[in-house]
Design a protein around this motif. Structure first.
Motif, short mmCIF file in Angstrom:
data_model
loop_
_atom_site.label_atom_id
_atom_site.label_comp_id
_atom_site.label_asym_id
_atom_site.label_seq_id
_atom_site.Cartn_x
_atom_site.Cartn_y
_atom_site.Cartn_z
N UNK A 144 0.87 -1.18 0.00
CA UNK A 144 0.00 0.00 0.00
C UNK A 144 0.90 1.22 0.00
N UNK A 145 0.70 2.09 -0.97
CA UNK A 145 1.46 3.33 -1.05
C UNK A 145 0.62 4.38 -0.33
N UNK A 146 1.11 4.84 0.81
CA UNK A 146 0.32 5.75 1.64
C UNK A 146 0.93 7.14 1.63
N UNK A 147 0.21 8.09 1.06
CA UNK A 147 0.69 9.48 1.01
C UNK A 147 0.24 10.20 2.28
N UNK A 148 1.18 10.36 3.18
CA UNK A 148 0.90 10.96 4.48
C UNK A 148 1.16 12.46 4.38
N UNK A 159 0.85 -6.04 8.59
CA UNK A 159 1.42 -7.10 7.75
C UNK A 159 2.73 -6.65 7.10
N UNK A 160 3.19 -5.46 7.47
CA UNK A 160 4.44 -4.94 6.90
C UNK A 160 4.32 -4.54 5.44
N UNK A 161 3.08 -4.18 5.03
CA UNK A 161 2.86 -3.91 3.60
C UNK A 161 2.68 -2.43 3.27
N UNK A 162 2.89 -1.54 4.25
CA UNK A 162 2.66 -0.13 3.96
C UNK A 162 3.98 0.57 3.65
N UNK A 163 3.99 1.31 2.54
CA UNK A 163 5.15 2.16 2.19
C UNK A 163 4.66 3.59 2.36
N UNK A 164 5.14 4.23 3.43
CA UNK A 164 4.63 5.56 3.78
C UNK A 164 5.51 6.64 3.16
N UNK A 165 4.87 7.61 2.53
CA UNK A 165 5.57 8.69 1.86
C UNK A 165 5.20 10.00 2.54
N UNK A 166 6.19 10.84 2.82
CA UNK A 166 5.90 12.17 3.36
C UNK A 166 5.44 13.04 2.19
N UNK A 167 4.12 13.21 2.09
CA UNK A 167 3.56 13.88 0.91
C UNK A 167 3.42 15.40 1.09
N UNK A 168 3.94 15.90 2.20
CA UNK A 168 3.87 17.34 2.43
C UNK A 168 4.96 18.10 1.71
N UNK A 169 5.91 17.36 1.14
CA UNK A 169 7.05 17.98 0.45
C UNK A 169 6.68 18.38 -0.98
#
Length: 207
Positions: A125-129, A175-185
């Motif tokens: 899961x690509x998560x734009x935080x 499940x270790x499936x999240x790839x978190x991206x700092x989307x504030x940049x």
């Protein structure tokens, strides 16, 4: 007789070929759409937006589309199966085997139904935080003529995202499936982080 086999092949094609699916989640204004376009261009994925597919179905004037439109008008949630069917059709029609599914699953029920119906678990899961203030600023400054971009509605959309979609992120995180991206940049910096996630390990070693 061949037709039965054809149908079986057609119906089974998605499960047999086991496509690579990446769920793309992030609040409204987190920049998902822009980054999905970049991923499509650089990594050859097909971008499927659940919202776009539902809107296209409504526009088509089909019986299904009319039902969807009525449900949305009445403030009801479109059943998971309906959205999943649209996603499955789009996946089959694309001829590709790598998909970014954007804006879905919106809640835990969507998630469980997708895995049960398609027998596909996402690769990750690509998560734009993105901070809420930043998302708000972006939504108010973009003038795309979306009538749902006013401050009241924006805050409602944030609330729905937090209550419904975050549990999905948490499920996959366990499940270790999240790839978190700092989307504030800025967009370019965000894509640099995205590229690292999508570059195969073998290529990373040679870079």
């Amino acid at each position: 007789m061949g037709s039965v086999i054809d149908v079986a092949i057609e119906e089974g094609s998605l499960t047999e070929k086991k496509p690579t699916v990446v769920f793309v989640l992030g609040g409204p204004g987190s920049g998902k759409g822009t980054q999905c376009a970049n991923i499509v261009q650089h990594f050859g994925f097909t971008h499927l937006s659940a919202g776009d597919l539902l809107r296209a179905e409504i526009k088509s004037g089909s019986e299904n589309g009319t039902m969807i439109q009525n449900m949305i008008k009445e403030g009801k949630i479109v059943p998971s199966e309906v959205t999943i069917k649209l996603l499955q059709n789009a996946m089959q029609e694309s001829g590709n085997d790598k998909f970014l599914i954007d804006g879905f699953p919106r809640n835990e029920e969507n998630r469980a139904a997708f895995e049960a119906v398609t027998k596909i678990a996402p690769e990750f899961v690509l998560f734009f935080d993105c901070p809420e203030e930043e998302m708000e600023r972006r939504l108010l400054s973009r003038n795309q003529g979306r009538e749902d971009d006013n401050i009241e509605t924006i805050r409602k959309r944030f609330k729905v995202f937090l209550e419904s979609s975050l549990p999905v992120v948490e499920h996959y995180n366990s499940k270790g499936k999240v790839r978190k991206i700092d989307a504030g940049k800025p967009v370019e910096e965000v894509f640099e982080a995205v590229k690292i996630i999508f570059t195969p390990k073998s290529e990373k070693a040679t870079v």
